[in-house]
Scaffold this active site. Sequence first.
Site, PDB file in Angstrom:
ATOM      1  N   SER A  37       0.832  -1.205   0.000  1.00 18.90           N
ATOM      2  CA  SER A  37       0.000   0.000   0.000  1.00 18.90           C
ATOM      3  C   SER A  37       0.861   1.246   0.000  1.00 18.90           C
ATOM      4  CB  SER A  37      -0.921   0.025   1.218  1.00 18.90           C
ATOM      5  OG  SER A  37      -1.704   1.214   1.213  1.00 18.90           O
ATOM      6  N   LYS A  50      -4.788  -6.665   3.395  1.00 27.38           N
ATOM      7  CA  LYS A  50      -4.665  -5.565   2.427  1.00 27.38           C
ATOM      8  C   LYS A  50      -6.018  -5.243   1.807  1.00 27.38           C
ATOM      9  CE  LYS A  50      -2.777  -2.617  -0.474  1.00 27.38           C
ATOM     10  NZ  LYS A  50      -3.744  -2.434  -1.565  1.00 27.38           N
ATOM     11  N   HIS A  70      -7.914  -3.289   4.321  1.00 25.13           N
ATOM     12  CA  HIS A  70      -7.294  -1.957   4.331  1.00 25.13           C
ATOM     13  C   HIS A  70      -7.921  -1.093   3.244  1.00 25.13           C
ATOM     14  CE1 HIS A  70      -4.472   0.722   2.245  1.00 25.13           C
ATOM     15  NE2 HIS A  70      -3.914   1.000   3.407  1.00 25.13           N
ATOM     16  N   ASN A  71      -8.075  -1.655   2.047  1.00 23.61           N
ATOM     17  CA  ASN A  71      -8.654  -0.896   0.942  1.00 23.61           C
ATOM     18  C   ASN A  71     -10.127  -0.584   1.186  1.00 23.61           C
ATOM     19  OD1 ASN A  71      -6.133  -1.381  -0.151  1.00 23.61           O
ATOM     20  ND2 ASN A  71      -6.900  -1.937  -2.163  1.00 23.61           N
ATOM     21  N   GLU A  89     -10.198   2.271   3.388  1.00 20.75           N
ATOM     22  CA  GLU A  89      -9.830   3.414   2.545  1.00 20.75           C
ATOM     23  C   GLU A  89     -11.060   3.950   1.801  1.00 20.75           C
ATOM     24  OE1 GLU A  89      -7.473   3.548  -1.630  1.00 20.75           O
ATOM     25  OE2 GLU A  89      -6.318   2.727   0.044  1.00 20.75           O
TER      26      GLU A  89
END
Length: 473
Positions: A131, A184, A187-188, A191
């Site tokens: 990232s 991940k 995480h996105n 986001e």
Amino acid sequence: MTLSKVGLVGLAVMGQNLALNVASKGFQISVFNRSYEKTQDTERRAKEEGNLPLVGFKEMKDFVASLEKPRRVIILVQAGKPVDETIAKLSEHLEAGDLIVDGGNEWYENTERRAQEVAAKGLLYMGMGVSGGESGARNGPSLMPGGPKAGYDLMEPIITKIAAQVDGPCVTHIGPGGAGNYVKMIHNGIEYGDMQLIAEAYDILRTVGGFSNAELKALFEEWNRGELESFLIEITAQIFGVKDPHGEGELVDKILDKTGMKGTGKWTVQTAAEISVPVPTISAALDSRLISGLKEHRVQAAKLFSHQAPADRLGGLSKKDLADHVRRALYASKICSYAQGLNIIRTMGEQKNWNLQLGSIARIWKGGCIIRAVFLDRIKKAFDRDALLPSLLFDPEFANELQTRQASWRKVVSLAIENGIAVPAFSGSLAYFDAYRRERSSANLVQAQRDFFGAHTFERTDKPGSFHQEWAN
């Protein structure tokens, strides 16, 4: 010829910059790309940036032969079939004990399938979330490697040097299997929520408060010196100040209100539903992107449906007061968004026996990644205080933050509704908080309806057991 410490396949924007990052830290790296022109371009950049120890190859077999054993190969190609094709070509030349690391955004179950497939050949396989975008890849990303510990140990000397450095390297062994890709992905999703909340704050300030881009720039710069300090707030302030290179005014006003996406937000919402974790803020962010794509429909609907805004759009507030309420509401909503994402990670980690450490995950997000923020240090400390915290909402410090921001939160959502402004992420976060804090909800009626038409039974509040009622009689 000196053998390279590591190899990298796939030299698009992320791959090229990550390769240069590795080389800039003193590790000789071999690179390969399907189209040789990108390999040559990467070699040119390496030379221009200080004769970095980077060597390009035209043939896969020569690329593999250039690596010291056990070989370490990072692949950064498009998710799906291209990854399988790259693995197949690499496997023709790799030997037992060699390691493949997929650094792309990949569905975690694909990573686990591939790990099993290459294990038959004695190869190690990892999925590593990267990232930070182009700049992060070149200057220090947040890295989320998952897979066998033996594979992590092979990569550790390199990835701890190329990762962002904030209270140590922003990398840790996430866990086994597809844990790295999974974290991940979430995480996105977080986001997505973060970006949508900021966009809604912008809409309220612009539409209700009449803030100019210059005022918004100054305000977001101020916010970035306080509790909201983060990469996304920082770049948003910068966006408001960029002039249109092809006309008058600021560029942001000329950009079509239609948002793209690559799929990780959708995956986050899908997996949350599958493991029964509510994520209304992240879901609202995804829905908002989907609705933004219906631009032609929205243009037609704007002609069909009118809304009479109140005479006093600000509801008696000054612009300064509105900005302060929005700041407080944004922070409260942000807590809920992160709580939802971390709940997904914790729940899946428990189901898969990944032994995920939420405090460590929050720590490696403090630098390099898109959601990096000073706020993450407080999240890490919350899980340091209680590693078994069932939700971020239950941490005493965050609970107090939510409690003291309730009035502003409700005022902002109400003001947006009165002015006909859609704020699904703000209102979804507030609804999540309200649903969480109510000891008794309306779900009893829904369960009664299910029992009425489908004999799904129900539990009672006054005695144990499962019950069914013949409602029609």
